[in-house]
Design a protein around this motif. Structure first.
Motif, PDB file in Angstrom:
ATOM      1  N   TYR A 168      -5.103  -9.383  33.197  1.00 23.91           N
ATOM      2  CA  TYR A 168      -5.746 -10.675  33.505  1.00 23.91           C
ATOM      3  C   TYR A 168      -5.193 -11.200  34.986  1.00 23.91           C
ATOM      4  CZ  TYR A 168      -9.426 -10.301  29.972  1.00 23.91           C
ATOM      5  OH  TYR A 168     -10.622  -9.984  29.300  1.00 23.91           O
ATOM      6  N   GLY A 169      -3.828 -11.225  34.844  1.00 28.15           N
ATOM      7  CA  GLY A 169      -2.978 -11.629  35.986  1.00 28.15           C
ATOM      8  C   GLY A 169      -3.233 -10.966  37.259  1.00 28.15           C
ATOM      9  N   GLU A 170      -3.061  -9.635  37.052  1.00 31.90           N
ATOM     10  CA  GLU A 170      -3.384  -8.748  38.099  1.00 31.90           C
ATOM     11  C   GLU A 170      -4.897  -8.771  38.769  1.00 31.90           C
ATOM     12  OE1 GLU A 170      -2.168  -4.603  36.842  1.00 31.90           O
ATOM     13  OE2 GLU A 170      -0.240  -5.115  37.133  1.00 31.90           O
ATOM     14  N   VAL A 171      -5.642  -8.916  37.755  1.00 32.39           N
ATOM     15  CA  VAL A 171      -7.180  -9.076  38.342  1.00 32.39           C
ATOM     16  C   VAL A 171      -7.593 -10.424  38.864  1.00 32.39           C
ATOM     17  CG1 VAL A 171      -9.538  -9.282  37.227  1.00 32.39           C
ATOM     18  CG2 VAL A 171      -8.095  -7.457  36.569  1.00 32.39           C
ATOM     19  N   PHE A 172      -7.032 -11.505  38.533  1.00 31.55           N
ATOM     20  CA  PHE A 172      -7.258 -12.864  38.939  1.00 31.55           C
ATOM     21  C   PHE A 172      -5.946 -13.595  39.748  1.00 31.55           C
ATOM     22  CE2 PHE A 172      -9.992 -12.790  34.766  1.00 31.55           C
ATOM     23  CZ  PHE A 172     -11.261 -12.566  35.387  1.00 31.55           C
ATOM     24  N   ASP A 173      -4.948 -12.862  39.806  1.00 32.05           N
ATOM     25  CA  ASP A 173      -3.817 -13.343  40.717  1.00 32.05           C
ATOM     26  C   ASP A 173      -3.221 -14.467  39.996  1.00 32.05           C
ATOM     27  OD1 ASP A 173      -3.537 -11.811  42.927  1.00 32.05           O
ATOM     28  OD2 ASP A 173      -5.320 -12.597  43.991  1.00 32.05           O
ATOM     29  N   TRP A 174      -3.024 -14.506  38.542  1.00 31.64           N
ATOM     30  CA  TRP A 174      -2.682 -15.678  37.934  1.00 31.64           C
ATOM     31  C   TRP A 174      -1.249 -15.650  38.197  1.00 31.64           C
ATOM     32  CZ3 TRP A 174      -4.665 -14.440  32.083  1.00 31.64           C
ATOM     33  CH2 TRP A 174      -5.927 -14.992  32.007  1.00 31.64           C
ATOM     34  N   ALA A 175      -0.590 -17.056  38.020  1.00 30.86           N
ATOM     35  CA  ALA A 175       0.974 -16.941  38.357  1.00 30.86           C
ATOM     36  C   ALA A 175       1.396 -16.534  39.760  1.00 30.86           C
ATOM     37  CB  ALA A 175       1.776 -16.371  37.356  1.00 30.86           C
ATOM     38  N   SER A 176       0.543 -16.465  40.779  1.00 37.13           N
ATOM     39  CA  SER A 176       1.060 -16.056  42.163  1.00 37.13           C
ATOM     40  C   SER A 176       1.198 -17.329  42.933  1.00 37.13           C
ATOM     41  CB  SER A 176      -0.494 -15.283  42.643  1.00 37.13           C
ATOM     42  OG  SER A 176      -1.385 -16.323  43.022  1.00 37.13           O
ATOM     43  N   ASP A 177       1.634 -17.187  44.126  1.00 33.79           N
ATOM     44  CA  ASP A 177       1.996 -18.251  44.855  1.00 33.79           C
ATOM     45  C   ASP A 177       0.765 -18.740  45.667  1.00 33.79           C
ATOM     46  OD1 ASP A 177       1.463 -16.263  46.779  1.00 33.79           O
ATOM     47  OD2 ASP A 177       3.347 -16.341  47.874  1.00 33.79           O
ATOM     48  N   LYS A 178      -0.636 -18.252  45.238  1.00 37.61           N
ATOM     49  CA  LYS A 178      -1.840 -18.815  46.093  1.00 37.61           C
ATOM     50  C   LYS A 178      -2.207 -20.005  45.594  1.00 37.61           C
ATOM     51  CE  LYS A 178      -3.618 -14.124  46.768  1.00 37.61           C
ATOM     52  NZ  LYS A 178      -4.773 -13.321  46.649  1.00 37.61           N
ATOM     53  N   THR A 179      -2.613 -21.217  46.499  1.00 37.82           N
ATOM     54  CA  THR A 179      -3.007 -22.253  46.107  1.00 37.82           C
ATOM     55  C   THR A 179      -4.051 -22.274  45.234  1.00 37.82           C
ATOM     56  OG1 THR A 179      -2.286 -23.163  48.292  1.00 37.82           O
ATOM     57  CG2 THR A 179      -3.804 -24.529  46.938  1.00 37.82           C
ATOM     58  N   GLY A 180      -4.265 -23.127  44.281  1.00 40.86           N
ATOM     59  CA  GLY A 180      -5.386 -23.024  43.291  1.00 40.86           C
ATOM     60  C   GLY A 180      -5.177 -22.119  41.932  1.00 40.86           C
ATOM     61  N   CYS A 181      -4.255 -21.423  42.065  1.00 43.09           N
ATOM     62  CA  CYS A 181      -4.153 -20.207  41.020  1.00 43.09           C
ATOM     63  C   CYS A 181      -3.761 -21.058  39.677  1.00 43.09           C
ATOM     64  CB  CYS A 181      -3.151 -18.998  41.356  1.00 43.09           C
ATOM     65  SG  CYS A 181      -1.393 -19.421  41.195  1.00 43.09           S
ATOM     66  N   CYS A 182      -3.938 -20.199  38.625  1.00 47.74           N
ATOM     67  CA  CYS A 182      -3.419 -20.623  37.176  1.00 47.74           C
ATOM     68  C   CYS A 182      -2.079 -20.194  37.025  1.00 47.74           C
ATOM     69  CB  CYS A 182      -4.459 -19.970  36.199  1.00 47.74           C
ATOM     70  SG  CYS A 182      -5.829 -20.500  36.437  1.00 47.74           S
ATOM     71  N   GLN A 183      -1.531 -21.083  36.056  1.00 48.78           N
ATOM     72  CA  GLN A 183      -0.035 -21.042  35.760  1.00 48.78           C
ATOM     73  C   GLN A 183      -0.148 -20.583  34.339  1.00 48.78           C
ATOM     74  OE1 GLN A 183      -0.824 -24.536  36.696  1.00 48.78           O
ATOM     75  NE2 GLN A 183      -0.871 -23.752  38.715  1.00 48.78           N
ATOM     76  N   VAL A 184       0.859 -19.295  34.163  1.00 47.54           N
ATOM     77  CA  VAL A 184       1.124 -18.759  32.934  1.00 47.54           C
ATOM     78  C   VAL A 184       2.293 -19.224  32.125  1.00 47.54           C
ATOM     79  CG1 VAL A 184       1.180 -16.687  31.547  1.00 47.54           C
ATOM     80  CG2 VAL A 184      -0.272 -16.842  33.555  1.00 47.54           C
ATOM     81  N   ASP A 185       2.194 -19.594  30.965  1.00 46.33           N
ATOM     82  CA  ASP A 185       3.336 -20.000  29.978  1.00 46.33           C
ATOM     83  C   ASP A 185       3.389 -18.970  28.607  1.00 46.33           C
ATOM     84  OD1 ASP A 185       4.533 -21.952  31.608  1.00 46.33           O
ATOM     85  OD2 ASP A 185       2.750 -23.175  31.090  1.00 46.33           O
ATOM     86  N   TYR A 186       4.267 -18.884  28.159  1.00 47.49           N
ATOM     87  CA  TYR A 186       4.492 -18.525  26.652  1.00 47.49           C
ATOM     88  C   TYR A 186       5.088 -19.324  25.637  1.00 47.49           C
ATOM     89  CZ  TYR A 186       4.018 -14.455  29.932  1.00 47.49           C
ATOM     90  OH  TYR A 186       3.605 -13.560  30.769  1.00 47.49           O
ATOM     91  N   GLU A 187       4.038 -19.578  24.780  1.00 45.94           N
ATOM     92  CA  GLU A 187       4.453 -20.571  23.786  1.00 45.94           C
ATOM     93  C   GLU A 187       4.011 -19.809  22.328  1.00 45.94           C
ATOM     94  OE1 GLU A 187       2.319 -24.084  24.684  1.00 45.94           O
ATOM     95  OE2 GLU A 187       3.267 -24.374  26.769  1.00 45.94           O
ATOM     96  N   GLU A 188       4.932 -19.762  21.559  1.00 48.94           N
ATOM     97  CA  GLU A 188       4.771 -19.542  20.142  1.00 48.94           C
ATOM     98  C   GLU A 188       3.986 -18.243  19.865  1.00 48.94           C
ATOM     99  OE1 GLU A 188       2.925 -22.975  18.308  1.00 48.94           O
ATOM    100  OE2 GLU A 188       4.947 -24.208  18.436  1.00 48.94           O
ATOM    101  N   ASP A 189       4.450 -17.172  20.761  1.00 45.95           N
ATOM    102  CA  ASP A 189       3.960 -15.944  20.633  1.00 45.95           C
ATOM    103  C   ASP A 189       2.573 -16.055  21.196  1.00 45.95           C
ATOM    104  OD1 ASP A 189       6.098 -14.585  19.400  1.00 45.95           O
ATOM    105  OD2 ASP A 189       5.038 -15.366  17.317  1.00 45.95           O
ATOM    106  N   GLU A 190       2.030 -16.895  22.140  1.00 43.16           N
ATOM    107  CA  GLU A 190       0.561 -16.879  22.718  1.00 43.16           C
ATOM    108  C   GLU A 190       1.050 -17.033  24.073  1.00 43.16           C
ATOM    109  OE1 GLU A 190      -2.709 -18.822  20.069  1.00 43.16           O
ATOM    110  OE2 GLU A 190      -1.494 -20.196  21.162  1.00 43.16           O
ATOM    111  N   VAL A 191       0.063 -16.438  24.898  1.00 46.84           N
ATOM    112  CA  VAL A 191       0.147 -16.972  26.471  1.00 46.84           C
ATOM    113  C   VAL A 191      -0.958 -18.065  26.614  1.00 46.84           C
ATOM    114  CG1 VAL A 191      -0.422 -15.934  28.615  1.00 46.84           C
ATOM    115  CG2 VAL A 191       0.436 -14.283  26.892  1.00 46.84           C
ATOM    116  N   VAL A 192      -0.586 -18.940  27.481  1.00 41.54           N
ATOM    117  CA  VAL A 192      -1.262 -20.395  27.730  1.00 41.54           C
ATOM    118  C   VAL A 192      -1.458 -20.203  29.124  1.00 41.54           C
ATOM    119  CG1 VAL A 192      -1.142 -22.514  27.455  1.00 41.54           C
ATOM    120  CG2 VAL A 192      -0.343 -21.327  25.717  1.00 41.54           C
TER     121      VAL A 192
END
Length: 271
Positions: A168-192
């Motif tokens: 999904y990150g490659e499809v939607f440009d998650w965690a990229s440097d583009k303005t308005g993109c989503c941030q990805v974190d790893y918490e307790e074995d989940e991706v948030v």
């Protein structure tokens, strides 16, 4: 931001060009519009308004909570014999380019991209079979309020959350440097997934592709905030729904329900 996006924003309507990659809408595909409206009206207190999608004869309605749109309801073509279900849509800058990215990564674009009244949409499935949609164009006028109150969040139950996050990150440009993109974190074995600091999705591992139990099949799952879970559970039972699971956490309580046609969703007191 391009001229089209700036014009949309100045008119008070957010564009998918500004919040790309974030969940931006949810739609229920039901077999019977009246039954779906009766159920969700009684259980979640929604009212409904007919809407145009651009295709003649397409039956579609907006679900309203306190006068604000929170979800869409469409009708499954009877000839398809598809199950009723909730689908999240993700905002994208270009539906054709995103569809190509999905196909390039061995996933499926089942429908579209199609031209609709105020944008373009496509329905897809990831490599594990979880169904999702993409949307290019105008969002609802008060999208920020929708983001905070319509679904509490969406949750991907998948075989491997980290592999799914890469897809999904490659499809939607998650965690990229583009303005308005989503941030990805790893918490307790989940991706948030967060947009401007607010959680909008979670991805967790453990789903089984061949499981007979739909609760553990790979899928995107929608959560709705409610004031009282027990009251909502009783309303669902009274209107032909079924309780599949109950859970209490440090953040509140929740119940996973099946509506009168079999579509699953969860109600939660967690905001």
């Amino acid at each position: 931001m391009d001229k089209k996006s700036a014009a949309v924003s100045s008119a008070g309507v957010t564009s998918s060009h500004e919040v790309f990659g974030a969940p931006c809408w949810i739609t229920l595909m039901a077999r019977n519009m009246r039954d779906a409206q009766d159920f969700y009206g009684a259980v979640l207190g929604w009212r409904f308004r007919r809407a145009r999608l651009g295709a003649e004869g397409t039956e579609f309605s907006l679900a309203l909570s306190d006068g604000a749109p929170v979800a869409g309801i469409g009708v499954v073509d009877a000839a398809l014999q598809a199950p009723s279900g909730w689908t999240p849509y993700f905002a994208v800058a270009n539906a054709d380019e995103t569809a190509a990215r999905i196909r390039e990564r061995s996933a499926t674009v089942a429908v579209g991209p199609l031209n609709l009244t105020v944008g373009r949409a496509a329905l897809a499935a990831d490599r594990d079979g979880a169904v999702f949609g993409i949307w290019e164009g105008e969002l609802i006028p008060d999208w920020l309020t929708w983001r905070k109150s319509a679904p509490a969040w969406v949750h991907l139950r998948t075989r491997n959350a980290f592999e799914a996050a890469i897809f999904y990150g490659e499809v939607f440009d998650w965690a990229s440097d583009k303005t308005g993109c989503c941030q990805v974190d790893y918490e307790e074995d989940e991706v948030v997934l967060r947009h401007e600091g607010q959680m909008v999705a979670r991805l967790s591992s453990g789903a089984a592709e061949a499981a007979p139990d739909p609760m553990i099949l790979p899928r995107w799952h929608v959560y709705f905030p409610v004031a009282d879970v027990e009251t909502t559970v009783q309303a669902a039972r009274h209107n032909g729904g079924e309780v599949l699971a109950r859970r209490s956490t440090d953040h509140g309580s929740e119940a996973t329900l099946r509506d009168s046609e079999g579509a699953m969703f969860t109600v939660t007191t967690r905001g």
